[in-house]
Scaffold this active site. Structure first.
Site, short mmCIF file in Angstrom:
data_model
loop_
_atom_site.label_atom_id
_atom_site.label_comp_id
_atom_site.label_asym_id
_atom_site.label_seq_id
_atom_site.Cartn_x
_atom_site.Cartn_y
_atom_site.Cartn_z
N CYS A 1 -32.56 -45.92 -41.19
CA CYS A 1 -31.41 -46.48 -40.47
C CYS A 1 -30.72 -45.40 -39.65
CB CYS A 1 -30.42 -47.11 -41.46
SG CYS A 1 -28.84 -47.59 -40.72
N CYS B 1 -27.23 -44.49 -40.93
CA CYS B 1 -27.26 -43.64 -42.13
C CYS B 1 -27.57 -42.20 -41.73
CB CYS B 1 -28.33 -44.15 -43.10
SG CYS B 1 -28.01 -45.79 -43.78
#
Length: 415
Positions: free
Chosen positions: A334, A337
């Protein structure tokens, strides 16, 4: 008069002579080496110019823009604090143009500011409007507030982006009020001048439009100091807590210490800055899907962030907690993230030895459990798990800088 045969010959010879001369001239011109005008015109190196003007004042940048492009450049005025751009243009003493997008959904206070600005500077703002048929089709099909349900992009495309694109196609350059501090993380790269990466100018094609951002390197506080000193008209909504002002349905006041653009499209901020639970799947050419893979794990060996195992997470969910735990439920693929990795690492270092363990758990391989027990909806999800409790407190904001995270941890966990 009837010509004799001799007269006719003489006339024909006389008429033929200019044609012969013209042919000779054309022949001589053809022998002159031709110069390619495009080859001798050196286009400015805008990247180098941006570097050169990086420390220049907004007034110097504005003067350069107006001097370079004259009537082929215009200021984009939204009715907010970018009135500073108009004041800077006025101070240069050069002629300037101003345009604004009237979406049909602006606040009354914004329209009143338009009028005040026109009167103060004795100018006429060039208003541009969306296509009536497109607006009518959208509203008839989806209603007046469809953007609350399916996002603002469609409405903005019709009411803002297409009219803006049409206006910019009449220009060679434009001037915006973008600043680096407006939305940390998304506007940190705002050069003072650049080749517009999105829109095209009058000549068409990539690179045909230049974009100036004279306010790029100054802060909101500095802009407001300038506005107060110069006593220029401002939008009265600013005194009501509004900072970033757009269309009425999509703008709200912000609280102290909130980023100014958190007052825009607030209902979809989380979705815009997080990965959905199913976005880890990649659709292949044959129609099947496979799990997205990351090049590396986040907060790897040597990190101050503790790694939770599947057994650890289940024990914490059952309330077996000797001390408070702040856990990020993440997916290494991600991008959001990945973007928070440095800040979360710094947070772990800052809270080392405190009453809170800063930890991580790779939740994309254990989604169902985390969804049912730890409020996982999107990546990343940050939760605080108080000691001796089954309570799960979810971090509610998309702001993931160190200061904001530390402040929140102190409010839920104490010092």
């Amino acid at each position: 008069m009837q010509l004799t045969q001799g007269h006719a010959f003489t006339a024909r010879r006389a008429a033929a002579q200019p044609a012969a001369r013209r042919a000779a001239v054309r022949t001589n011109v053809a022998r002159v080496p031709q110069v390619n005008a495009a080859a001798v015109v050196t286009k400015p190196n805008w990247e180098a110019l941006a570097s050169e003007m990086q420390l220049s004042s907004p007034l110097v940048i504005m003067d350069h823009a107006l001097k370079t492009f004259g009537s082929d450049i215009a200021i984009a005025f939204s009715g907010a604090e970018d009135v500073a751009l108009i004041e800077y243009a006025h101070l240069t003493g050069r002629p300037y143009r101003v345009f604004s997008l009237d979406t049909g959904r602006l606040n009354p206070e914004t329209y009143r500011l338009f009028d005040a600005v026109e009167k103060r500077y004795k100018i006429r703002i060039e208003y541009t409007f969306p296509e009536a048929q497109e607006v009518m089709d959208l509203v008839r099909a989806k209603g007046l507030f469809s953007f609350y349900e399916d996002g603002h992009n469609e409405c903005c495309r019709i009411r803002k982006v297409k009219p803006l694109r049409k206006q910019l196609k009449t220009l060679r350059a434009w001037i915006t009020g973008q600043r680096k501090d407006q939305s940390p993380g998304t506007r940190t790269e705002v050069p003072v001048v650049q080749v517009d990466p999105v829109f095209e100018g009058v000549e068409g094609g990539p690179g045909s439009l230049i974009k100036y951002n004279p306010l790029s390197n100054i802060t909101s506080a500095e802009v407001w100091n300038f506005l107060r000193v110069m006593d220029v008209p401002v939008n009265s909504l600013h005194s009501c807590g509004y900072i970033s002002i757009g269309c009425e349905p999509c703008t709200r006041p912000v609280l102290p210490n909130q980023a100014e653009r958190e007052g825009r499209w607030w209902w979809e901020d989380a979705a815009a800055k997080e990965c959905g639970l199913h976005s880890g799947n990649i659709k292949k050419a044959d129609g099947t899907t496979e799990a997205r893979k990351a090049e590396r794990d986040l907060w790897a060996e040597g990190s101050a962030v503790a790694t939770l195992s599947k057994d650890d997470v289940r024990a914490l969910a059952e309330g077996k907690r000797a001390k408070g735990t702040l856990a990020v439920l993440y997916a290494p693929w991600c991008p959001f993230c990945q973007a928070m990795e440095p800040a979360y690492e710094a947070l772990a270092s800052q809270l080392a030895g405190s009453n809170v363990t800063v930890a991580k758990y790779q939740a994309d391989i254990d989604r169902e459990f985390c969804n049912d027990n730890l409020q996982l909806k999107t990546f990343p999800t940050i939760v605080y798990l108080p000691p001796d409790s089954k309570q799960v407190i979810k971090y509610p904001s998309e702001r993931r800088d160190v200061d904001t995270l530390v402040m929140w941890v102190k409010t839920v966990a104490g010092k």
